[in-house]
Design a protein around this motif. Structure first.
Motif, PDB file in Angstrom:
ATOM      1  N   ALA A  76      91.540  23.708  53.417  1.00 48.08           N
ATOM      2  CA  ALA A  76      90.235  23.328  54.037  1.00 48.08           C
ATOM      3  C   ALA A  76      88.971  23.255  53.193  1.00 48.08           C
ATOM      4  O   ALA A  76      88.118  22.576  53.381  1.00 48.08           O
ATOM      5  N   LYS A  77      89.172  24.369  52.488  1.00 48.38           N
ATOM      6  CA  LYS A  77      87.819  24.603  51.591  1.00 48.38           C
ATOM      7  C   LYS A  77      87.948  23.385  50.652  1.00 48.38           C
ATOM      8  O   LYS A  77      86.776  22.797  50.408  1.00 48.38           O
ATOM      9  N   ARG A  78      89.100  22.838  50.154  1.00 50.54           N
ATOM     10  CA  ARG A  78      89.027  21.637  49.093  1.00 50.54           C
ATOM     11  C   ARG A  78      88.600  20.484  50.057  1.00 50.54           C
ATOM     12  O   ARG A  78      87.767  19.664  49.252  1.00 50.54           O
ATOM     13  N   ASP A  81      84.850  20.991  49.937  1.00 53.58           N
ATOM     14  CA  ASP A  81      84.147  20.760  48.746  1.00 53.58           C
ATOM     15  C   ASP A  81      84.208  19.346  48.376  1.00 53.58           C
ATOM     16  O   ASP A  81      83.236  18.875  47.759  1.00 53.58           O
ATOM     17  N   LYS A  82      85.339  18.554  48.637  1.00 56.68           N
ATOM     18  CA  LYS A  82      85.602  17.499  48.010  1.00 56.68           C
ATOM     19  C   LYS A  82      85.186  16.371  49.218  1.00 56.68           C
ATOM     20  O   LYS A  82      85.113  15.122  48.827  1.00 56.68           O
ATOM     21  N   LYS A  83      84.601  16.751  50.182  1.00 56.33           N
ATOM     22  CA  LYS A  83      84.154  15.880  51.467  1.00 56.33           C
ATOM     23  C   LYS A  83      85.108  14.822  51.704  1.00 56.33           C
ATOM     24  O   LYS A  83      84.988  13.628  51.838  1.00 56.33           O
ATOM     25  N   ASN A 153      93.431  10.290  47.991  1.00 55.41           N
ATOM     26  CA  ASN A 153      93.175  11.673  48.123  1.00 55.41           C
ATOM     27  C   ASN A 153      93.333  12.497  49.241  1.00 55.41           C
ATOM     28  O   ASN A 153      93.732  13.642  49.235  1.00 55.41           O
ATOM     29  N   SER A 154      92.477  11.787  50.233  1.00 61.07           N
ATOM     30  CA  SER A 154      92.823  12.395  51.366  1.00 61.07           C
ATOM     31  C   SER A 154      93.959  12.570  52.005  1.00 61.07           C
ATOM     32  O   SER A 154      94.540  13.516  52.614  1.00 61.07           O
TER      33      SER A 154
END
Length: 174
Positions: A76-78, A81-83, A153-154
């Motif tokens: 979740a943090k990634r 951070d990466k939007k 990436n998502s």
């Protein structure tokens, strides 16, 4: 799940609390393992030795479930951070999948202090088989979205989330 599905919100306090709980779980697992190892040094009959071994495995699996939950926080943090934006369908898939895993966790939690019956063991295997099948299905949907031009990436992050939930199902069965 809240942290994972709300990448647009700053949830640092929740993340900090979850990290503290994960560290506490690590300490409990370590202390339990030391205690059980100390107990095992004594003269034990086969039944008691088997019970100690089972308790040690349960302790390790519970700690692994905690690690899996914290890994979801890190994903979740990634995402934050990466939007990373998931496909609109992906959030609904994750909600459904997490509910499936949570149902299994609750099923085992209700039985953790008792001898599981053969029918309950069969039901546990069915839960885990359904979780594996759901992961395969959702992974295929993700691959299809990539082929149709979805954000790679998502989708990779989404597949990682599925993998962690599935691992939690494995630890729960163990």
């Amino acid at each position: 799940l809240t942290v994972l599905l709300h990448p647009d919100e700053k949830l640092g306090n929740i993340i900090t609390q979850l990290k503290e709980k994960e560290e506490q779980l690590d300490r409990i697992q370590e202390e339990m393992s030391k205690f059980l190892a100390h107990c095992a040094r004594g003269q034990l009959n086969e039944v008691t030795a088997g019970n100690l071994s089972a308790i040690l495995q349960i302790t390790n699996e519970l700690e692994s479930i905690g690690d899996g939950c914290y890994n979801l926080v890190l994903l979740a943090k990634r995402r934050w951070d990466k939007k990373r934006e998931f496909h609109p369908q992906a959030d609904a898939e994750i909600r459904k999948f997490s509910a499936q895993v949570e149902t299994f966790l609750n099923f085992i939690h209700e039985r953790i202090n008792s001898q599981i019956t053969p029918d309950e063991l069969k039901k546990a295997y069915e839960f885990e088989t359904e979780i594996n099948a759901s992961r395969r299905t959702m992974r295929k949907l993700s691959v299809r979205r990539i082929k149709e031009g979805g954000e790679v990436n998502s989708e990779i992050l989404y597949i990682d989330v599925l993998r962690v939930f599935e691992n939690i199902g494995d630890y729960t069965l163990n």
